[in-house]
Write an enzyme that holds these catalytic residues in place. Structure first.
Site, PDB file in Angstrom:
ATOM      1  N   ILE A   1      36.228 -61.669  73.567  1.00  0.00           N
ATOM      2  CA  ILE A   1      37.317 -62.299  74.317  1.00  0.00           C
ATOM      3  C   ILE A   1      37.256 -63.818  74.182  1.00  0.00           C
ATOM      4  O   ILE A   1      38.291 -64.481  74.066  1.00  0.00           O
ATOM      5  CB  ILE A   1      37.236 -61.906  75.799  1.00  0.00           C
TER       6      ILE A   1
ATOM      7  N   PHE B   1      36.340 -54.001  73.136  1.00  0.00           N
ATOM      8  CA  PHE B   1      36.126 -55.439  73.236  1.00  0.00           C
ATOM      9  C   PHE B   1      35.211 -55.736  74.411  1.00  0.00           C
ATOM     10  O   PHE B   1      35.046 -54.924  75.331  1.00  0.00           O
ATOM     11  CB  PHE B   1      37.462 -56.178  73.398  1.00  0.00           C
ATOM     12  N   CYS B   2      34.594 -56.923  74.364  1.00  0.00           N
ATOM     13  CA  CYS B   2      33.747 -57.404  75.457  1.00  0.00           C
ATOM     14  C   CYS B   2      33.808 -58.930  75.437  1.00  0.00           C
ATOM     15  O   CYS B   2      34.591 -59.517  74.693  1.00  0.00           O
ATOM     16  CB  CYS B   2      32.321 -56.886  75.327  1.00  0.00           C
ATOM     17  N   THR B   3      32.984 -59.583  76.219  1.00  0.00           N
ATOM     18  CA  THR B   3      33.096 -61.029  76.395  1.00  0.00           C
ATOM     19  C   THR B   3      32.855 -61.794  75.096  1.00  0.00           C
ATOM     20  O   THR B   3      33.680 -62.593  74.660  1.00  0.00           O
ATOM     21  CB  THR B   3      32.119 -61.520  77.470  1.00  0.00           C
TER      22      THR B   3
END
Length: 305
Positions: free
Chosen positions: A203, A174-176
């Site tokens: 996110i 996952f990332c922003t």
């Protein structure tokens, strides 16, 4: 109140330089500020402005090749989070530095925000945070592995050194906003990893859609604009930015003996020399003088880069 739009799209642009003037004109006409990156692989950025200005810019962007279904992550800010508009040409819209990476060819399996919490609690799933260490430090998902990288281009080397830890496990990343995972999952697939998953919408989408009572998120999410961090419901978080090292700090960290505005915080005070600090003090003095005149000093704007 300002509308903030975080967006990206992997799509081939034959001549990104030819697209830049039109994008910049629409953004300026609508009072939009922020940063948009253009490359032959597509578009990436975060911008903010009045609702009508953002709507006009998004309409223009959706008219670009392959961008008709562009879906930004929208949130709000009480103050303008960017001082100026920057439309820049880059080699990559998010820098991984690996030849042959092409998210248009293949990516990992998407996991929706509503399914993510249950999915990452499966003991057979290894959850990896692909963001930079300073981002992870203020918030991440429960049980997530922090590679401790300083930049996204460090991720391939970290994976090469650690891949044996994940033998026969599902990999969930996952990332922003999702863009880094588009590249990292494509790269892992090219490395022979068979079961690769990532959080759809990143996110930001998770914090927008998943109620806090049902959430596996802990802390705040760093964002690359003047808000510095957001929490559940994309509410503005408590963090401010140290403009010496660009790490997020809490307001109470300004009481730390190492804190000096624009010069150092408890994270970076030991990392810079006396000469560095003298240069930062002079920069901060010039910023203060500009503010007193009702102007924005270029050094203050550069802190957003």
């Amino acid at each position: 109140m300002f509308t903030v739009a975080a967006l990206y799209r992997f799509t081939p642009f034959d001549d990104p330089a030819a697209l830049a003037p039109g994008i910049e004109a629409v953004a300026r006409d609508g009072g939009v500020t922020g940063t948009l990156l253009l490359a032959t692989e597509g578009l990436n950025g975060t911008v903010a402005g009045p609702g009508e200005g953002i709507a006009a810019l998004l309409a223009h962007l959706r008219g670009l090749p392959g961008c008709a279904d562009l879906e930004p992550k929208l949130s709000t800010a009480t103050e303008r989070p960017f001082a100026r508009l920057k439309v820049r040409l880059k080699r990559e819209i998010v820098t991984m530095g690996q030849p042959g990476v092409d998210p248009r060819a293949a990516t990992g399996h998407y996991v929706s925000p509503s399914q993510w919490t249950e999915f990452i609690r499966d003991p057979e799933v290894a959850v990896i945070d692909t963001r930079n260490a300073y981002e992870v430090a203020i918030g991440t998902f429960e049980g997530a592995i922090d590679p401790g990288t300083d930049s996204f281009r460090d991720f391939p080397a970290w994976w090469a050194a650690n891949r044996d830890r994940f033998h026969n496990r599902k990999i969930a990343m996952f990332c922003t906003g999702g863009i880094r995972c588009e590249k990292s999952t494509n790269w892992l697939l090219s490395q022979g990893v068979e079961e690769v998953y990532h959080l759809e919408g990143g996110i930001l989408k998770y914090l927008e859609e998943v109620p806090e009572a049902e959430s596996a998120w802990q802390g705040e999410c760093f964002v690359f604009d003047g808000r510095v961090s957001v929490g559940h419901g994309l509410r503005e978080g408590p963090h401010i930015l140290c403009h010496a090292c660009r790490r997020p700090i809490r307001p109470e960290d300004r009481q730390h003996p190492d804190y000096e505005e624009g010069v150092a915080c408890h994270h970076c005070a030991a990392e810079t020399s006396a000469e560095d600090k003298a240069r930062f003090r002079e920069r901060q003095r010039q910023i203060a003088l500009a503010r007193a005149r009702g102007e924005t000093h270029l050094a203050a704007e550069a802190s957003e880069d």
